[in-house]
Write a protein that holds these residues in place. Structure first.
Motif, PDB file in Angstrom:
ATOM      1  N   ALA A  61       0.831  -1.213   0.000  1.00  0.00           N
ATOM      2  CA  ALA A  61       0.000   0.000   0.000  1.00  0.00           C
ATOM      3  C   ALA A  61       0.861   1.256   0.000  1.00  0.00           C
ATOM      4  CB  ALA A  61      -0.938  -0.007   1.194  1.00  0.00           C
ATOM      5  N   GLY A  62       2.020   1.212  -0.678  1.00  0.00           N
ATOM      6  CA  GLY A  62       2.889   2.377  -0.794  1.00  0.00           C
ATOM      7  C   GLY A  62       3.770   2.628   0.412  1.00  0.00           C
ATOM      8  N   ILE A  63       3.765   1.709   1.394  1.00  0.00           N
ATOM      9  CA  ILE A  63       4.547   1.885   2.620  1.00  0.00           C
ATOM     10  C   ILE A  63       5.603   0.799   2.689  1.00  0.00           C
ATOM     11  CG2 ILE A  63       4.436   1.995   5.143  1.00  0.00           C
ATOM     12  CD1 ILE A  63       1.471   2.726   4.837  1.00  0.00           C
ATOM     13  N   GLY A 102       8.931  -3.909  -8.783  1.00  0.00           N
ATOM     14  CA  GLY A 102       8.772  -2.573  -9.335  1.00  0.00           C
ATOM     15  C   GLY A 102      10.026  -1.747  -9.124  1.00  0.00           C
ATOM     16  N   SER A 103       9.899  -0.441  -9.336  1.00  0.00           N
ATOM     17  CA  SER A 103      11.027   0.473  -9.183  1.00  0.00           C
ATOM     18  C   SER A 103      10.634   1.606  -8.250  1.00  0.00           C
ATOM     19  CB  SER A 103      11.457   1.048 -10.534  1.00  0.00           C
ATOM     20  OG  SER A 103      11.906   0.026 -11.400  1.00  0.00           O
ATOM     21  N   ASP A 104      11.612   2.095  -7.506  1.00  0.00           N
ATOM     22  CA  ASP A 104      11.397   3.236  -6.620  1.00  0.00           C
ATOM     23  C   ASP A 104      11.560   4.504  -7.448  1.00  0.00           C
ATOM     24  OD1 ASP A 104      11.028   4.898  -4.545  1.00  0.00           O
ATOM     25  OD2 ASP A 104      12.849   4.358  -3.444  1.00  0.00           O
ATOM     26  N   GLY A 105      10.476   4.919  -8.101  1.00  0.00           N
ATOM     27  CA  GLY A 105      10.558   6.045  -9.023  1.00  0.00           C
ATOM     28  C   GLY A 105      10.923   5.555 -10.410  1.00  0.00           C
ATOM     29  N   LEU A 106      11.201   6.514 -11.296  1.00  0.00           N
ATOM     30  CA  LEU A 106      11.475   6.178 -12.694  1.00  0.00           C
ATOM     31  C   LEU A 106      12.804   5.463 -12.859  1.00  0.00           C
ATOM     32  CD1 LEU A 106      10.356   6.424 -15.549  1.00  0.00           C
ATOM     33  CD2 LEU A 106      11.595   8.597 -15.769  1.00  0.00           C
ATOM     34  N   MET A 107      13.827   5.919 -12.165  1.00  0.00           N
ATOM     35  CA  MET A 107      15.173   5.345 -12.300  1.00  0.00           C
ATOM     36  C   MET A 107      15.717   4.861 -10.964  1.00  0.00           C
ATOM     37  SD  MET A 107      15.782   5.635 -15.524  1.00  0.00           S
ATOM     38  CE  MET A 107      17.547   5.340 -15.615  1.00  0.00           C
ATOM     39  N   LYS A 110      15.295  -1.219  -7.455  1.00  0.00           N
ATOM     40  CA  LYS A 110      14.209  -2.181  -7.555  1.00  0.00           C
ATOM     41  C   LYS A 110      13.655  -2.486  -6.170  1.00  0.00           C
ATOM     42  CE  LYS A 110      14.371  -2.871 -12.008  1.00  0.00           C
ATOM     43  NZ  LYS A 110      13.236  -2.557 -12.888  1.00  0.00           N
ATOM     44  N   LEU A 111      12.396  -2.823  -6.113  1.00  0.00           N
ATOM     45  CA  LEU A 111      11.756  -3.216  -4.857  1.00  0.00           C
ATOM     46  C   LEU A 111      10.650  -4.216  -5.136  1.00  0.00           C
ATOM     47  CD1 LEU A 111       8.882  -1.493  -4.947  1.00  0.00           C
ATOM     48  CD2 LEU A 111      10.357   0.360  -4.216  1.00  0.00           C
ATOM     49  N   VAL A 112      10.204  -4.876  -4.074  1.00  0.00           N
ATOM     50  CA  VAL A 112       9.117  -5.849  -4.201  1.00  0.00           C
ATOM     51  C   VAL A 112       7.828  -5.207  -3.698  1.00  0.00           C
ATOM     52  CG1 VAL A 112       8.247  -8.101  -3.477  1.00  0.00           C
ATOM     53  CG2 VAL A 112      10.682  -7.797  -3.932  1.00  0.00           C
ATOM     54  N   VAL A 113       6.785  -5.314  -4.478  1.00  0.00           N
ATOM     55  CA  VAL A 113       5.475  -4.756  -4.129  1.00  0.00           C
ATOM     56  C   VAL A 113       4.535  -5.909  -3.777  1.00  0.00           C
ATOM     57  CG1 VAL A 113       3.519  -3.395  -4.907  1.00  0.00           C
ATOM     58  CG2 VAL A 113       5.829  -2.795  -5.649  1.00  0.00           C
ATOM     59  N   VAL A 114       3.908  -5.823  -2.607  1.00  0.00           N
ATOM     60  CA  VAL A 114       2.945  -6.833  -2.179  1.00  0.00           C
ATOM     61  C   VAL A 114       1.541  -6.299  -2.458  1.00  0.00           C
ATOM     62  CG1 VAL A 114       2.123  -8.265  -0.291  1.00  0.00           C
ATOM     63  CG2 VAL A 114       4.531  -7.594  -0.389  1.00  0.00           C
ATOM     64  N   ALA A 115       0.813  -6.983  -3.336  1.00  0.00           N
ATOM     65  CA  ALA A 115      -0.560  -6.579  -3.648  1.00  0.00           C
ATOM     66  C   ALA A 115      -1.509  -7.236  -2.652  1.00  0.00           C
ATOM     67  CB  ALA A 115      -0.923  -6.989  -5.065  1.00  0.00           C
ATOM     68  N   PRO A 116      -2.499  -6.507  -2.114  1.00  0.00           N
ATOM     69  CA  PRO A 116      -3.435  -7.108  -1.143  1.00  0.00           C
ATOM     70  C   PRO A 116      -4.275  -8.196  -1.792  1.00  0.00           C
ATOM     71  CG  PRO A 116      -4.195  -4.945  -1.841  1.00  0.00           C
ATOM     72  CD  PRO A 116      -2.810  -5.104  -2.403  1.00  0.00           C
ATOM     73  N   GLY A 117      -4.580  -9.209  -1.007  1.00  0.00           N
ATOM     74  CA  GLY A 117      -5.407 -10.318  -1.501  1.00  0.00           C
ATOM     75  C   GLY A 117      -6.833 -10.176  -1.021  1.00  0.00           C
TER      76      GLY A 117
END
Length: 266
Positions: A61-63, A102-107, A110-117
């Protein structure tokens, strides 16, 4: 040379300040890496991690809610990514949650994003559980395709430039036509002559039709045209009779077949 008391005080203050900075740095880094909070572990598998590294952030959730604990190659087409997450978000992550890179901004990194289920399952993920993953887009393939498109566009632009240059220099049929006034005038004259010829043909056709209509009403030729008309009508009547007879024969055969079937049933 003896150290004075003021120098000792300065050294002590400098050492104390260094220790404070070191402790704050350790606390800040530990807080960022979730070293001082209760955590749990999950993992997912990807075909390609797209430059993801150990220690990169995990977001929900962006955190920032955790870090990448380890990255290990399982097979030639599978990479396991282990995550350490804060216990505070465990109740929001279900067994059908998805992991994506995903990416932290345009450049940025890299990071991992957890989508809610919670769509197909409301069961809370357990420590050490596996989450589904969404493989990232292969940027290298996209760049390769874009490079090919750019090369083809460059080749096409070069060819078009050469064609336009030849036309401007009066080379080729189109170039000669556009740059030679005599050819243009000759072509215009030919078109006009063709239009005049078509008008003449159209007028001649109309005259022939009028002559033919007049001939049909001439008493000397009226008998000839009447015979032609009667012969054509007789031919149409004959064809119609044959078609009617064929239809009758077909209907009779169908009826006989149906009668035979009824007798067989009786």
């Amino acid at each position: 040379m003896k150290t004075t008391s003021s120098q000792k005080i300065k050294i002590g203050l400098f050492t104390f300040a260094g220790l404070v900075v070191l402790v704050l740095a350790i606390f800040f880094i530990g807080n960022q890496k979730s070293m001082f909070s209760s955590t749990f572990n999950v993992y997912g598998t990807f075909k390609n991690v797209s430059g993801l590294q150990v220690g990169n952030n995990v977001r929900f959730a962006g955190i920032n809610v955790g870090v990448v604990q380890s990255i290990n190659i399982v097979t030639d087409s599978s990479v396991r990514v282990d995550l350490t997450l804060n216990n505070s978000v465990k109740k929001f992550i279900k067994t059908d949650s998805k992991l994506s890179i995903g990416s932290d901004g345009l450049m940025g990194d890299k990071l991992v994003v957890v989508a809610p289920g919670g769509i197909t399952s409301h069961e809370e993920i357990q420590n050490g559980g596996r989450l589904g993953s969404i493989n990232p887009v292969d940027v290298d393939k996209i760049i390769t395709k874009l490079t090919k498109v750019a090369d083809n566009a460059e080749s096409l632009t070069t060819d078009l430039s050469q064609i336009v240059g030849k036309i401007n220099n009066g080379k080729g049929s189109i170039g000669r036509l556009l740059n030679n006034d005599n050819m243009a005038k000759n072509l215009e004259s030919t078109v006009k002559q063709a239009q005049t010829t078509m008008k003449t043909v159209h007028a001649t056709t109309n005259t022939l039709n009028e002559d033919l209509t007049a001939a049909q009403h001439n008493f000397l030729l009226r008998g000839f045209f009447n015979k032609k008309k009667k012969a054509a009508q007789a031919k149409q009547d004959s064809i119609k009779k044959v078609q009617e007879q064929q239809q009758k024969d077909k209907d009779k055969a169908t009826k006989d077949k149906a009668d035979k079937a009824d007798k067989d049933k009786q």
